[in-house]
Design a protein around this motif. Structure first.
Motif, PDB file in Angstrom:
ATOM      1  N   ILE A  55       0.835  -1.159   0.237  1.00 26.53           N
ATOM      2  CA  ILE A  55       0.056   0.044   0.051  1.00 26.53           C
ATOM      3  C   ILE A  55       0.955   1.465   0.018  1.00 26.53           C
ATOM      4  N   SER A  56       0.536   2.093  -0.872  1.00 26.46           N
ATOM      5  CA  SER A  56       1.132   3.511  -0.793  1.00 26.46           C
ATOM      6  C   SER A  56       0.166   4.648  -1.029  1.00 26.46           C
ATOM      7  N   PRO A  57       0.241   5.789  -0.412  1.00 27.73           N
ATOM      8  CA  PRO A  57      -0.472   7.173  -0.932  1.00 27.73           C
ATOM      9  C   PRO A  57      -0.007   7.570  -2.189  1.00 27.73           C
ATOM     10  N   GLN A  58       1.406   7.114  -2.710  1.00 25.00           N
ATOM     11  CA  GLN A  58       1.657   8.000  -3.876  1.00 25.00           C
ATOM     12  C   GLN A  58       2.362   7.054  -4.974  1.00 25.00           C
ATOM     13  N   GLU A  59       3.223   6.105  -4.302  1.00 24.48           N
ATOM     14  CA  GLU A  59       4.152   5.084  -5.519  1.00 24.48           C
ATOM     15  C   GLU A  59       3.234   3.742  -5.820  1.00 24.48           C
ATOM     16  N   PRO A  60       3.011   3.578  -7.161  1.00 26.83           N
ATOM     17  CA  PRO A  60       2.463   2.420  -7.463  1.00 26.83           C
ATOM     18  C   PRO A  60       3.661   1.254  -7.734  1.00 26.83           C
ATOM     19  N   CYS A  61       3.042   0.122  -7.706  1.00 27.58           N
ATOM     20  CA  CYS A  61       4.111  -0.970  -7.844  1.00 27.58           C
ATOM     21  C   CYS A  61       3.599  -1.777  -9.201  1.00 27.58           C
ATOM     22  N   LEU A  62       4.661  -2.406  -9.820  1.00 29.59           N
ATOM     23  CA  LEU A  62       4.250  -3.305 -10.863  1.00 29.59           C
ATOM     24  C   LEU A  62       4.113  -4.604 -10.176  1.00 29.59           C
ATOM     25  N   LEU A  63       2.855  -5.340 -10.619  1.00 27.12           N
ATOM     26  CA  LEU A  63       2.762  -6.506 -10.069  1.00 27.12           C
ATOM     27  C   LEU A  63       3.882  -7.641 -10.201  1.00 27.12           C
ATOM     28  N   GLY A  78       8.562   6.839  -3.510  1.00 25.77           N
ATOM     29  CA  GLY A  78       7.529   7.339  -2.647  1.00 25.77           C
ATOM     30  C   GLY A  78       7.193   6.456  -1.309  1.00 25.77           C
ATOM     31  N   LYS A  79       6.525   7.158  -0.096  1.00 28.25           N
ATOM     32  CA  LYS A  79       6.143   6.538   0.895  1.00 28.25           C
ATOM     33  C   LYS A  79       5.326   5.107   0.331  1.00 28.25           C
ATOM     34  N   HIS A  80       5.729   3.986   1.042  1.00 27.32           N
ATOM     35  CA  HIS A  80       4.937   2.768   1.077  1.00 27.32           C
ATOM     36  C   HIS A  80       5.067   1.915   1.996  1.00 27.32           C
ATOM     37  N   THR A  81       4.334   0.924   2.303  1.00 22.62           N
ATOM     38  CA  THR A  81       4.512  -0.205   3.396  1.00 22.62           C
ATOM     39  C   THR A  81       4.191  -1.634   2.609  1.00 22.62           C
ATOM     40  N   ILE A  82       4.804  -2.543   2.909  1.00 15.30           N
ATOM     41  CA  ILE A  82       4.674  -3.937   2.424  1.00 15.30           C
ATOM     42  C   ILE A  82       4.547  -4.686   3.748  1.00 15.30           C
ATOM     43  N   ILE A  83       3.575  -5.564   3.845  1.00 13.97           N
ATOM     44  CA  ILE A  83       3.394  -6.623   4.693  1.00 13.97           C
ATOM     45  C   ILE A  83       3.083  -7.971   4.230  1.00 13.97           C
ATOM     46  N   ALA A  84       3.848  -8.955   4.794  1.00 11.12           N
ATOM     47  CA  ALA A  84       4.168 -10.311   4.017  1.00 11.12           C
ATOM     48  C   ALA A  84       4.276 -11.312   5.334  1.00 11.12           C
TER      49      ALA A  84
END
Length: 350
Positions: free
Chosen positions: A8-16, A297-303
């Motif tokens: 999840i990120s308020p501004q930075e997309p990720c490529l799947l 950009g600010k982002h968080t990964i939970i895994a």
């Protein structure tokens, strides 16, 4: 046990494909291979034989080959459908494992998003079918689970009595996890109808609904089974596309819940636009288009497992805690509230 991954990120997309397929320990490869820093001895994080924890060996020896699912948020519907505003979850589910699913791989290589859920399944008893694959969608809200509700068949009927009517109708499969999702959305919306699923709710209310869901499950088990109730493993995660709540929980006095990590740095290592490589410090990312001094950009990964080689990029969520991520991307770990009387004895791993 299952494995899941959330971004999840308020501004930075990720490529799947960057986050789900390409890394050596991407979730698509966690069907049989695992990496568990801080839970296995240093330098031996991939060798389950080095663990003295029989429960951990059992959890991580299972093959996660019973289906996959991906949910990602997109504004596509907003651009075409009257009355639809903001991001909505798109959903792909399959009975196939990710390593042999052509459609999954093609989708991932051509899709970007600022909020993503991915899940690979090891069934705890329910049938292998698409509707039983996670994640589960309730309007704007998406839910997934790693673990198991113990003695689910004993409490299933009582559990459904707690659902709102529309939440009950939205349960299409037979898993304990989808029933937990229906209970969560009922709590979040205060027994609201389907229209309330289109709203977003403050982060404290999401956390409160999640905590209430966990406690209700244990209350039903105590009511039906008394002291014979077994401990649950409830690594839940829910999002509305802007905020996220994840739990790492097991109601046992000493046993660890299933693994769950988070990172505020790994997204840069995984993003092929930036220098660095998810598999090793000495590997060169030939695809990088950004400089070493450019920030992501600010982002968080939970895994369930780290997906980059650098253990320092990841934090193990403490047992019986929740990690919350607000709309600005600020993370906070908080203890889950429950009465210790609900701690149960494990009949298989005493």
């Amino acid at each position: 046990m299952c494995r899941w991954f959330a971004y999840i990120s308020p501004q930075e997309p990720c490529l799947l494909s960057d986050v789900l397929i390409d890394p050596t320990n991407a979730i698509s490869k966690q069907c049989s291979e695992h990496y568990l820093p801080q839970l296995l001895p240093h330098g031996q994080e991939q060798d389950l034989d080095d663990s003295n924890d029989a429960l951990m060996k059992m959890r991580n020896s299972l093959l996660n080959m019973d289906g996959l699912g991906v949910a990602w948020y997109t504004k596509a519907a907003e651009n075409y459908v009257k009355g639809v505003e903001g991001e909505r979850p798109a959903l792909y589910k399959s009975q196939s494992p990710p390593i042999s699913d052509f459609n999954f791989r093609n989708l991932c290589s051509n899709t970007e998003t600022q909020c993503l859920f991915a899940h690979i399944r090891a069934t705890s008893g329910s049938v292998v079918t698409q509707v039983n694959s996670h994640p589960f969608v309730f309007g704007r809200h998406v839910f997934m689970h790693n673990g198991a509700i113990s003695n689910f068949s004993n409490i299933r009927r009582d559990m459904t009595d707690l659902f709102s009517f529309d939440a009950y109708c939205n349960v299409l499969g037979s898993t304990d996890s989808e029933h937990a999702a229906a209970l969560y959305i009922t709590n979040l919306t205060n027994n609201g109808a389907k229209a309330t699923w289109e709203k977003t709710y403050p982060l404290p209310e999401m956390l409160s609904a999640m905590n209430k869901t966990i406690v209700q499950i244990m209350e039903l088990q105590r009511k039906q089974l008394g002291d014979k109730a077994a401990p649950n493993s409830l690594n839940f995660c829910v999002t509305d596309g802007h905020k996220m709540v994840a739990t790492r929980f097991r109601n046992h006095a000493t046993q660890q819940p299933p693994s769950l990590y988070w990172s505020e740095f790994a997204g840069r290592t995984l993003n092929q636009k930036f220098p660095g490589h998810p598999d090793a410090a000495d590997k060169v990312n030939e695809s990088a288009t950004k400089g070493t001094d450019e920030r992501i950009g600010k982002h968080t990964i939970i895994a369930s497992e780290p997906t980059t080689h650098d253990e320092g990029e990841w934090h193990l969520i403490n047992a019986n805690c929740a990690l919350t991520v607000d709309e600005n991307g600020t993370e906070k770990e908080v203890p889950l509230q429950y009465d210790a009387k609900f701690n149960a004895v494990d009949p298989y791993f005493p």
